[in-house]
Design an enzyme around this catalytic site. Structure first.
Site, PDB file in Angstrom:
ATOM      1  N   SER A 288       0.842  -1.196   0.000  1.00  0.00           N
ATOM      2  CA  SER A 288       0.000   0.000   0.000  1.00  0.00           C
ATOM      3  C   SER A 288       0.876   1.245   0.000  1.00  0.00           C
ATOM      4  CB  SER A 288      -0.887   0.002   1.248  1.00  0.00           C
ATOM      5  OG  SER A 288      -1.325   1.324   1.511  1.00  0.00           O
TER       6      SER A 288
ATOM      7  N   HIS B 162      -1.207  -1.423  -4.248  1.00  0.00           N
ATOM      8  CA  HIS B 162      -2.473  -1.032  -3.623  1.00  0.00           C
ATOM      9  C   HIS B 162      -2.496   0.487  -3.460  1.00  0.00           C
ATOM     10  CE1 HIS B 162      -5.976  -1.894  -1.018  1.00  0.00           C
ATOM     11  NE2 HIS B 162      -5.516  -0.935  -0.222  1.00  0.00           N
TER      12      HIS B 162
ATOM     13  N   ASP C 180      -4.490   3.637  -2.098  1.00  0.00           N
ATOM     14  CA  ASP C 180      -5.551   4.042  -1.172  1.00  0.00           C
ATOM     15  C   ASP C 180      -6.070   5.423  -1.526  1.00  0.00           C
ATOM     16  OD1 ASP C 180      -5.937   1.912   0.814  1.00  0.00           O
ATOM     17  OD2 ASP C 180      -3.780   2.186   1.132  1.00  0.00           O
TER      18      ASP C 180
ATOM     19  N   MET D  71      -8.625   8.300  -0.611  1.00  0.00           N
ATOM     20  CA  MET D  71      -9.458   8.777   0.500  1.00  0.00           C
ATOM     21  C   MET D  71     -10.010  10.161   0.181  1.00  0.00           C
ATOM     22  SD  MET D  71      -7.138   7.697   3.750  1.00  0.00           S
ATOM     23  CE  MET D  71      -6.465   6.032   3.921  1.00  0.00           C
TER      24      MET D  71
ATOM     25  N   HIS E  70      -8.165   1.050  -4.125  1.00  0.00           N
ATOM     26  CA  HIS E  70      -9.070   0.905  -2.981  1.00  0.00           C
ATOM     27  C   HIS E  70      -9.743   2.252  -2.722  1.00  0.00           C
ATOM     28  CE1 HIS E  70      -9.387   0.067   1.665  1.00  0.00           C
ATOM     29  NE2 HIS E  70     -10.574   0.131   1.085  1.00  0.00           N
TER      30      HIS E  70
ATOM     31  N   MET F 282     -11.862   4.640  -0.813  1.00  0.00           N
ATOM     32  CA  MET F 282     -12.487   4.934   0.480  1.00  0.00           C
ATOM     33  C   MET F 282     -13.164   6.290   0.316  1.00  0.00           C
ATOM     34  SD  MET F 282      -9.477   3.538   2.952  1.00  0.00           S
ATOM     35  CE  MET F 282      -8.287   3.576   1.630  1.00  0.00           C
TER      36      MET F 282
ATOM     37  N   MET G   1     -11.652  -5.617   5.609  1.00  0.00           N
ATOM     38  CA  MET G   1     -10.791  -4.663   6.318  1.00  0.00           C
ATOM     39  C   MET G   1     -10.446  -5.254   7.686  1.00  0.00           C
ATOM     40  SD  MET G   1     -10.139  -2.148   4.309  1.00  0.00           S
ATOM     41  CE  MET G   1      -9.193  -1.202   5.521  1.00  0.00           C
TER      42      MET G   1
ATOM     43  N   GLY H  75      -2.628   4.185   8.025  1.00  0.00           N
ATOM     44  CA  GLY H  75      -1.694   3.072   8.037  1.00  0.00           C
ATOM     45  C   GLY H  75      -1.184   2.855   9.448  1.00  0.00           C
TER      46      GLY H  75
ATOM     47  N   ASP I 292      -6.663  -6.163   4.514  1.00  0.00           N
ATOM     48  CA  ASP I 292      -5.986  -4.868   4.495  1.00  0.00           C
ATOM     49  C   ASP I 292      -6.021  -4.266   5.894  1.00  0.00           C
ATOM     50  OD1 ASP I 292      -5.000  -2.355   3.902  1.00  0.00           O
ATOM     51  OD2 ASP I 292      -6.675  -1.757   2.618  1.00  0.00           O
ATOM     52  N   GLY I 293      -4.812  -4.067   6.454  1.00  0.00           N
ATOM     53  CA  GLY I 293      -4.696  -3.409   7.753  1.00  0.00           C
ATOM     54  C   GLY I 293      -3.994  -4.271   8.779  1.00  0.00           C
TER      55      GLY I 293
HETATM   56  C1  DX5 Z   1      -6.081   1.772   5.641  1.00  0.00           C
HETATM   57  C2  DX5 Z   1      -5.655   1.474   4.234  1.00  0.00           C
HETATM   58  C3  DX5 Z   1      -4.557   0.486   4.165  1.00  0.00           C
HETATM   59  C4  DX5 Z   1      -3.285   0.921   4.863  1.00  0.00           C
HETATM   60  C5  DX5 Z   1      -2.726  -0.285   5.516  1.00  0.00           C
HETATM   61  O1  DX5 Z   1      -7.189   2.579   5.616  1.00  0.00           O
HETATM   62  O2  DX5 Z   1      -6.756   0.967   3.491  1.00  0.00           O
HETATM   63  O3  DX5 Z   1      -4.306   0.064   2.829  1.00  0.00           O
HETATM   64  O4  DX5 Z   1      -2.327   1.489   4.029  1.00  0.00           O
HETATM   65  O5  DX5 Z   1      -1.621   0.062   6.269  1.00  0.00           O
HETATM   66  P1  DX5 Z   1      -0.891  -0.947   7.259  1.00  0.00           P
HETATM   67  O6  DX5 Z   1      -0.449  -2.133   6.448  1.00  0.00           O
HETATM   68  O7  DX5 Z   1       0.239  -0.146   7.777  1.00  0.00           O
HETATM   69  O8  DX5 Z   1      -1.891  -1.332   8.320  1.00  0.00           O
HETATM   70 ZN    ZN Z   2      -6.316  -0.029   1.529  1.00  0.00          ZN
END
Ligand code: DX5
Ligand code: ZN
Length: 224
Positions: free
Chosen positions: A8, A33, A35, A37, A66, A68, A137, A144, A175-176
């Site tokens: 990510s 990946h 993200d 937002m 992804h 969000m 999730m 992160g 993810d997470g």
């Molecule tokens: C969180 C994101 C993830 C994030 C994961 O909202 O969707 O993709 O980057 O980060 P880690 O692996 O550090 O938990």
């Molecule tokens: Zn993600």
């Protein structure tokens, strides 16, 4: 099913994204990946389709987008045109989730549906046939570096069995909070696509981190 690793970029250096992508691709990651937002569905704002479009020029790794964001239906076209290979939206944001999957397919992309830790599998049960991927999730989306939520293991396992019983094919992404340790648990539960941000971009050696998260192949017992 062989495990796919999807670093990510949320934990990458946003000032040097092209180099960061090259690093993980060279280190053996299959997906990237991304993200996205919007500051509404989750508090922060990251990047939009114009940035994805620029990144598309520097790498041919599979782009796993992804979303969000609220109102994903208004954004899928621009991300598809920007070069997304997979577009995942949150079930919590879509009124017409099945139609959205169809639209993602019409745009030439694979479709994923994500659910938050507090959202039940019943929300996506009727989508498993048509979506290529379900994203469970394993932290609350937005940041992160959060801690893996252990109670998600049962949910992953339930989804794995649901897919087996339907005799269909659907990837299970997590993810997470994924690291070499939690990786073993999620893969045992049935996940085959692992997203990791901080555990990869925060590692001293990216190739070693990817290898450690990928781990040894796990063999599942299938029901007949
Ligand atoms: C969180 C994101 C993830 C994030 C994961 O909202 O969707 O993709 O980057 O980060 P880690 O692996 O550090 O938990
Ligand atoms: Zn993600």
């Amino acid at each position: 099913m062989a495990t796919v690793i999807a670093p990510s970029i949320l934990s990458a250096d946003f000032g040097h994204l092209a180099e960061e992508i090259k690093k993980v691709a060279d280190a053996g990651a299959e997906y990237l990946h991304l993200d996205i937002m919007d500051g509404t569905f989750v508090p922060e704002i990251t990047i939009g389709a114009p940035v994805v479009k620029s990144l598309r020029k520097v790498s041919d790794i599979i782009f796993d987008v992804h979303l969000m964001v609220e109102h994903p239906e208004t954004h899928i076209k621009s991300f598809a045109e920007a070069g997304a290979d997979i577009i995942t939206f949150h079930a919590e944001t879509a009124k017409h989730s099945h139609r959205l999957i169809q639209q993602i397919h019409e745009l030439g992309c694979r479709a994923g549906v994500a659910i938050n830790p507090g959202t039940s599998l019943s929300m996506i049960e009727e989508l498993v046939e048509d979506a290529e991927m379900i994203l469970i999730m394993t932290v609350n989306p937005g940041y992160g570096g959060q801690k893996f939520i252990d109670s998600m293991l049962g949910k992953i396992h339930m989804l794995y069995h649901m897919i087996q019983e339907m005799e269909t094919e659907c990837d299970i992404q997590v993810d997470g909070g994924i690291n070499p340790k939690t990786s073993v648990d999620v893969r045992e539960a049935g996940a085959n696509i692992l997203v990791a941000g901080s555990a990869i971009f925060g590692a001293e050696n990216i190739a070693t981190a990817i290898k450690d998260i990928r781990g040894q192949e796990i063999h599942h017992h299938h029901h007949d």
